[in-house]
Design an enzyme around this catalytic site. Sequence first.
Site, PDB file in Angstrom:
ATOM      1  N   SER A   1       1.782   8.508   3.198  1.00  0.00           N
ATOM      2  CA  SER A   1       2.292   7.141   3.253  1.00  0.00           C
ATOM      3  C   SER A   1       1.333   6.192   2.560  1.00  0.00           C
ATOM      4  O   SER A   1       0.123   6.448   2.493  1.00  0.00           O
ATOM      5  CB  SER A   1       2.492   6.718   4.721  1.00  0.00           C
ATOM      6  OG  SER A   1       3.093   5.440   4.796  1.00  0.00           O
ATOM      7  N   ASP A   2       1.886   5.107   2.062  1.00  0.00           N
ATOM      8  CA  ASP A   2       1.051   4.084   1.441  1.00  0.00           C
ATOM      9  C   ASP A   2       1.728   2.728   1.590  1.00  0.00           C
ATOM     10  O   ASP A   2       2.956   2.646   1.615  1.00  0.00           O
ATOM     11  CB  ASP A   2       0.813   4.379  -0.044  1.00  0.00           C
ATOM     12  CG  ASP A   2      -0.291   3.501  -0.608  1.00  0.00           C
ATOM     13  OD1 ASP A   2      -1.472   3.799  -0.341  1.00  0.00           O
ATOM     14  OD2 ASP A   2       0.020   2.511  -1.294  1.00  0.00           O
TER      15      ASP A   2
END
Length: 200
Positions: free
Chosen positions: A76-77
Amino acid sequence: MDEPRPALILGSTSPYRRELLERLRLPFSVIRPEVDETPLPGEAPADLALRLALAKARAAARIAGGQHADPVVIGSDQVADLNGQPLGKPGNHQCATEQLRQMRGRTVLFHTAVTLLRPATRYEQTVMATVTVRFRPLQDEEIERYLAAEQPYDCAGSAKAEALGITLLEGIESDDPTALIGLPLIRTCALLREAGLQLP
């Protein structure tokens, strides 16, 4: 005979993502993905978040593949987007001050991308949750007091809405409430189910 449970891996060392994933009550381990987070020339903030989520998941999956027969990997980012310009983690007080001064009285989009990989079944999916955040017209002394109290230097956009940062805001619009903290759990749950994991 029950099939063995796949190994769930969080490809992130973020304590915020770890705390969010713990809410699902699934056992998981953490792998640090070594990924260069530098934006590409002209890369839009949303595209940056999508690219980095996928890169982190793939980097963690390469490591996990040597440790587990059937890893399921989450990457995730999050990238803050101020009129098309990406705002990442400030890293220090001066950069956080500059970010909050830029955002005061304005609307900022927080793009949180999540990728789920299950190499054994060739499952790979990336989705995005975008949160609209309206900042109050902050005074310099308010910014200084907030930063002294919270020191949010590891948060994209320098504001922890789940804590004291909520005082900086006029409004939040989201269909996946945990996205702003760093992991959109509604979308993550959907991906986990698609990949074959059973959730309570």
